[in-house]
Write a protein that holds these residues in place. Structure first.
Motif, PDB file in Angstrom:
ATOM      1  N   LEU A 125       0.826  -1.204   0.000  1.00  0.00           N
ATOM      2  CA  LEU A 125       0.000   0.000   0.000  1.00  0.00           C
ATOM      3  C   LEU A 125       0.865   1.263   0.000  1.00  0.00           C
ATOM      4  N   ALA A 126       1.931   1.265   0.773  1.00  0.00           N
ATOM      5  CA  ALA A 126       2.830   2.426   0.807  1.00  0.00           C
ATOM      6  C   ALA A 126       3.492   2.642  -0.554  1.00  0.00           C
ATOM      7  N   ALA A 127       3.906   1.560  -1.204  1.00  0.00           N
ATOM      8  CA  ALA A 127       4.512   1.687  -2.537  1.00  0.00           C
ATOM      9  C   ALA A 127       3.498   2.229  -3.539  1.00  0.00           C
ATOM     10  N   LEU A 128       2.262   1.727  -3.478  1.00  0.00           N
ATOM     11  CA  LEU A 128       1.226   2.213  -4.389  1.00  0.00           C
ATOM     12  C   LEU A 128       0.901   3.681  -4.125  1.00  0.00           C
ATOM     13  N   THR A 129       0.896   4.071  -2.864  1.00  0.00           N
ATOM     14  CA  THR A 129       0.637   5.469  -2.509  1.00  0.00           C
ATOM     15  C   THR A 129       1.743   6.363  -3.062  1.00  0.00           C
ATOM     16  N   ALA A 130       2.981   5.916  -2.929  1.00  0.00           N
ATOM     17  CA  ALA A 130       4.108   6.690  -3.447  1.00  0.00           C
ATOM     18  C   ALA A 130       4.022   6.853  -4.962  1.00  0.00           C
ATOM     19  N   THR A 151      -3.932  12.505  -4.335  1.00  0.00           N
ATOM     20  CA  THR A 151      -4.160  13.831  -3.773  1.00  0.00           C
ATOM     21  C   THR A 151      -2.857  14.615  -3.743  1.00  0.00           C
ATOM     22  N   VAL A 152      -1.801  13.978  -3.289  1.00  0.00           N
ATOM     23  CA  VAL A 152      -0.511  14.653  -3.194  1.00  0.00           C
ATOM     24  C   VAL A 152       0.106  14.818  -4.575  1.00  0.00           C
ATOM     25  N   LYS A 153       0.105  13.747  -5.385  1.00  0.00           N
ATOM     26  CA  LYS A 153       0.758  13.784  -6.685  1.00  0.00           C
ATOM     27  C   LYS A 153       0.043  14.680  -7.684  1.00  0.00           C
ATOM     28  N   GLY A 154      -1.277  14.705  -7.628  1.00  0.00           N
ATOM     29  CA  GLY A 154      -2.034  15.428  -8.633  1.00  0.00           C
ATOM     30  C   GLY A 154      -2.268  16.886  -8.337  1.00  0.00           C
ATOM     31  N   GLY A 155      -1.891  17.350  -7.163  1.00  0.00           N
ATOM     32  CA  GLY A 155      -2.154  18.743  -6.794  1.00  0.00           C
ATOM     33  C   GLY A 155      -1.243  19.706  -7.529  1.00  0.00           C
ATOM     34  N   ALA A 156      -1.533  20.982  -7.383  1.00  0.00           N
ATOM     35  CA  ALA A 156      -0.736  22.019  -8.033  1.00  0.00           C
ATOM     36  C   ALA A 156       0.682  22.045  -7.493  1.00  0.00           C
ATOM     37  N   SER A 157       0.904  21.343  -6.408  1.00  0.00           N
ATOM     38  CA  SER A 157       2.204  21.343  -5.749  1.00  0.00           C
ATOM     39  C   SER A 157       3.228  20.473  -6.454  1.00  0.00           C
ATOM     40  N   GLY A 158       2.801  19.690  -7.463  1.00  0.00           N
ATOM     41  CA  GLY A 158       3.742  18.836  -8.182  1.00  0.00           C
ATOM     42  C   GLY A 158       4.231  17.668  -7.360  1.00  0.00           C
ATOM     43  N   GLY A 159       3.478  17.216  -6.396  1.00  0.00           N
ATOM     44  CA  GLY A 159       3.854  16.050  -5.612  1.00  0.00           C
ATOM     45  C   GLY A 159       4.579  16.372  -4.322  1.00  0.00           C
ATOM     46  N   ASN A 160       4.761  17.620  -4.014  1.00  0.00           N
ATOM     47  CA  ASN A 160       5.436  18.007  -2.785  1.00  0.00           C
ATOM     48  C   ASN A 160       4.386  18.112  -1.680  1.00  0.00           C
ATOM     49  N   PRO A 161       4.438  17.232  -0.658  1.00  0.00           N
ATOM     50  CA  PRO A 161       3.408  17.249   0.368  1.00  0.00           C
ATOM     51  C   PRO A 161       3.323  18.561   1.147  1.00  0.00           C
TER      52      PRO A 161
END
Length: 129
Positions: free
Chosen positions: A85-90, A99-109
């Motif tokens: 699950l952690a690998a898939l989340t990454a 949510t993290v990857k697709g945001g305007a932040s470019g994947g930066n949490p």
């Protein structure tokens, strides 16, 4: 698990730099598919196998096989499931990862959190004005 992961990876189309995480996820999926019971269950299973061989119930071997499969699945899922699950989340292949990857932040949490704060502040201003 490996087949489901392969299909999900085809849809997700991970980037080249995600190769390590993809390989890790594939390895976890293969290990889950090839599960065997943990060593801590070996003695009780040996005793149970002996009882099965002495049983007059013709379904006893089938029951034993199901017990071994269930123990294997439980053992491996409790150990490797969270790691997969952690690998898939990454890789952005879970809701949390997208949510993290697709945001305007470019994947930066951290940037994603700042983006969220900015959006909240703008909503408050609109509601208060």
């Amino acid at each position: 698990m490996a087949r489901a992961l392969a299909a999900a990876l085809r849809e997700a189309k991970p980037e080249k730099q995600d190769g390590g995480a993809v390989a890790l996820a594939k390895r976890y999926a293969a290990l889950i598919d090839d599960a065997v019971p943990l060593a801590k269950y070996e003695a009780p299973l040996r005793a149970l196998r002996l009882a099965v061989t002495e049983s007059s119930d013709p379904k006893a071997p089938d029951h034993m096989a199901k017990i071994e499969q269930a123990l294997a699945a439980h053992s491996v899922a409790s150990d490797l499931g969270p790691k997969l699950l952690a690998a898939l989340t990454a890789l952005g292949m879970t809701a949390a990862g997208r949510t993290v990857k697709g945001g305007a932040s470019g994947g930066n949490p951290v940037a994603a959190q700042l983006d969220e704060f900015t959006k909240r502040r703008a909503r408050r201003r609109q509601g208060a004005g």
